[in-house]
Design an enzyme around this catalytic site. Structure first.
Site, PDB file in Angstrom:
ATOM      1  N   ASP A   1     -50.821  43.266  55.402  1.00 19.64           N
ATOM      2  CA  ASP A   1     -49.618  44.058  55.681  1.00 19.64           C
ATOM      3  C   ASP A   1     -49.949  45.108  56.750  1.00 19.64           C
ATOM      4  O   ASP A   1     -50.936  45.842  56.618  1.00 19.64           O
ATOM      5  CB  ASP A   1     -49.199  44.738  54.365  1.00 19.64           C
ATOM      6  CG  ASP A   1     -47.836  45.389  54.426  1.00 19.64           C
ATOM      7  OD1 ASP A   1     -46.998  44.935  55.234  1.00 19.64           O
ATOM      8  OD2 ASP A   1     -47.601  46.343  53.660  1.00 19.64           O
TER       9      ASP A   1
ATOM     10  N   HIS B   1     -39.053  44.950  56.019  1.00 19.49           N
ATOM     11  CA  HIS B   1     -39.976  45.949  55.443  1.00 19.49           C
ATOM     12  C   HIS B   1     -39.151  47.065  54.809  1.00 19.49           C
ATOM     13  O   HIS B   1     -37.948  47.172  55.033  1.00 19.49           O
ATOM     14  CB  HIS B   1     -40.868  46.525  56.549  1.00 19.49           C
ATOM     15  CG  HIS B   1     -41.993  45.629  56.914  1.00 19.49           C
ATOM     16  ND1 HIS B   1     -43.300  45.916  56.618  1.00 19.49           N
ATOM     17  CD2 HIS B   1     -42.012  44.415  57.527  1.00 19.49           C
ATOM     18  CE1 HIS B   1     -44.068  44.935  57.041  1.00 19.49           C
ATOM     19  NE2 HIS B   1     -43.312  44.010  57.601  1.00 19.49           N
TER      20      HIS B   1
HETATM   21  P1  13P Z   1     -41.250  50.023  50.448  1.00 21.35           P
HETATM   22  O1  13P Z   1     -41.865  51.357  50.680  1.00 21.35           O
HETATM   23  O2  13P Z   1     -39.758  50.086  50.593  1.00 21.35           O
HETATM   24  O3  13P Z   1     -41.657  49.403  49.164  1.00 21.35           O
HETATM   25  O4  13P Z   1     -41.745  49.044  51.627  1.00 21.35           O
HETATM   26  C1  13P Z   1     -42.946  48.333  51.506  1.00 21.35           C
HETATM   27  C2  13P Z   1     -43.331  47.672  52.779  1.00 21.35           C
HETATM   28  O5  13P Z   1     -42.576  47.514  53.710  1.00 21.35           O
HETATM   29  C3  13P Z   1     -44.717  47.185  52.871  1.00 21.35           C
HETATM   30  O6  13P Z   1     -45.003  46.694  54.131  1.00 21.35           O
HETATM   31  O1  G3H Z   2     -45.819  49.776  54.345  1.00 24.97           O
HETATM   32  C1  G3H Z   2     -46.649  50.363  53.682  1.00 24.97           C
HETATM   33  C2  G3H Z   2     -47.018  49.851  52.335  1.00 24.97           C
HETATM   34  O2  G3H Z   2     -46.220  50.474  51.355  1.00 24.97           O
HETATM   35  C3  G3H Z   2     -48.473  50.046  52.100  1.00 24.97           C
HETATM   36  O3  G3H Z   2     -48.754  51.360  51.780  1.00 24.97           O
HETATM   37  O4  G3H Z   2     -50.638  51.836  53.322  1.00 24.97           O
HETATM   38  O5  G3H Z   2     -50.206  53.287  51.324  1.00 24.97           O
HETATM   39  O6  G3H Z   2     -51.110  50.969  51.058  1.00 24.97           O
HETATM   40  P1  G3H Z   2     -50.275  51.914  51.871  1.00 24.97           P
HETATM   41 ZN    ZN Z   3     -43.950  47.665  55.705  1.00 24.03          ZN
END
Ligand code: 13P
Ligand code: G3H
Ligand code: ZN
Length: 312
Positions: free
Chosen positions: A83, A214
């Site tokens: 991600d 996202h």
């Molecule tokens: P949320 O913060 O809405 O759960 O989004 C998660 C996300 O886009 C991870 O890439």
């Molecule tokens: O988009 C972000 C996700 O919620 C991941 O969050 O970078 O704190 O693990 P993090």
């Molecule tokens: Zn994201």
């Protein structure tokens, strides 16, 4: 069965008018809660790992946890995805280290630089049988260490998407239509509204191409209320209304990213547990109900929001 890429799941999701849930994982209980729900409901699944998750739990632990989940779910199609990869090197590490899908997120860079880095990742990934998600447009909120203010966020420009996909060869595209990361997505008192006109225009320009959303947590108010009731302080936490997510899933959106809702479910459960059981100090006593809360939340997403129950 091995971990799969998202190619087949996106094709079926597009045709079937549903979306695949992409849930962020950081530890064993989160992996278990998500995969138990998806396994019982026979819902294809994307488990995604951020740079921060890798720093917290370690690459190998996360890969092995996901492999263990795969072994426990009776051939459920599971993709392991990076991600918000912020560099070619991070994507390469994940491609070489067992991931079946990576996101290269150069959305904050100028258009040509975004294309250049994305293309480089795509060439490396495709050579190894791994698929690539890219992003155009900028979401507000917090991603890893990057905080984007609402003023600096920008919707995706539909007129850019064909050139971007043609020149990069990416397999799916994240777009900005009004969602944002974190638990505070809209100002209290305003009406949350995604820009479906932009999504429609993108869909027209990229027929049959999987789109990613996202920042798609709905921030269930039952969790916010529980957190606040049991000693937390999250006033005005608001997410994307579930009916809008369902609509997006019935359109070109094939992947819906959810992290904040996992955090909220877990935190609400743990806070409640400690207030009601102040003498407990065995982590299993509070992590067991927290894992069950994640499982119930994910099951609800699969059946009522994503629409991917019994899709495999
Ligand atoms: P949320 O913060 O809405 O759960 O989004 C998660 C996300 O886009 C991870 O890439
Ligand atoms: O988009 C972000 C996700 O919620 C991941 O969050 O970078 O704190 O693990 P993090
Ligand atoms: Zn994201």
């Amino acid at each position: 069965m091995a971990l799969v890429t998202t190619t087949e799941m996106f094709k079926k999701a597009y045709e079937g008018g549903y979306a695949i849930g992409a849930f962020n994982v950081n530890n064993m209980e989160i992996v278990q809660g998500i995969t138990e729900a998806a396994g019982e409901l026979r819902a294809p699944l994307i488990l995604q790992v951020s740079k921060g998750a890798r720093a917290y739990a370690n690459h190998t632990y996360l890969v092995k946890l996901v492999e263990a989940a795969l072994a426990e779910t009776n051939d459920l199609p599971i993709a392991l995805h990076l991600d918000h990869g912020d560099s070619f090197e991070l994507c390469k590490d994940c491609i070489d280290g067992g991931f079946t899908s990576v996101m290269i997120d150069m959305s904050s860079k100028p258009f040509d630089e975004n294309i250049e880095v994305t293309k480089k990742v795509v060439e490396y990934a495709h050579d190894k049988g791994v698929v690539v998600e890219a992003e155009l447009g900028t979401l507000a909120g917090i991603e890893d260490e990057v905080q984007v203010s609402a003023e600096d966020s920008s919707y995706t420009r539909p007129e850019d998407v064909e050139e971007f996909v043609d020149r990069t060869g990416c397999d799916s595209l994240a777009i900005a239509i009004g969602t944002s990361h974190g638990a505070y997505k809209f100002k209290p008192g305003t009406k949350p509204q995604l820009r479906f006109d932009i999504l429609e225009e993108v869909e027209k320009r990229l027929p049959n191409f999987p789109i990613v959303l996202h920042g798609a947590s709905s921030v269930p108010q039952e969790f916010v209320e529980k957190i606040n009731k049991y000693g937390g302080n999250m006033p005005g936490a608001i997410g994307v209304p579930e009916d809008q997510l369902r609509k997006a899933a019935s359109m070109a959106v094939c992947k819906i990213n959810i992290d904040s809702d996992l955090r909220l479910a877990m935190t609400a459960s743990i806070r409640e547990h400690f207030v009601n059981n102040p003498a407990d100090f065995d982590p299993r006593q509070y992590l067991k109900p927290a894992r069950a809360a994640i499982k119930a939340m994910v099951a609800h997403k699969i059946t009522d929001v994503l629409g991917c129950e019994n899709a495999c």
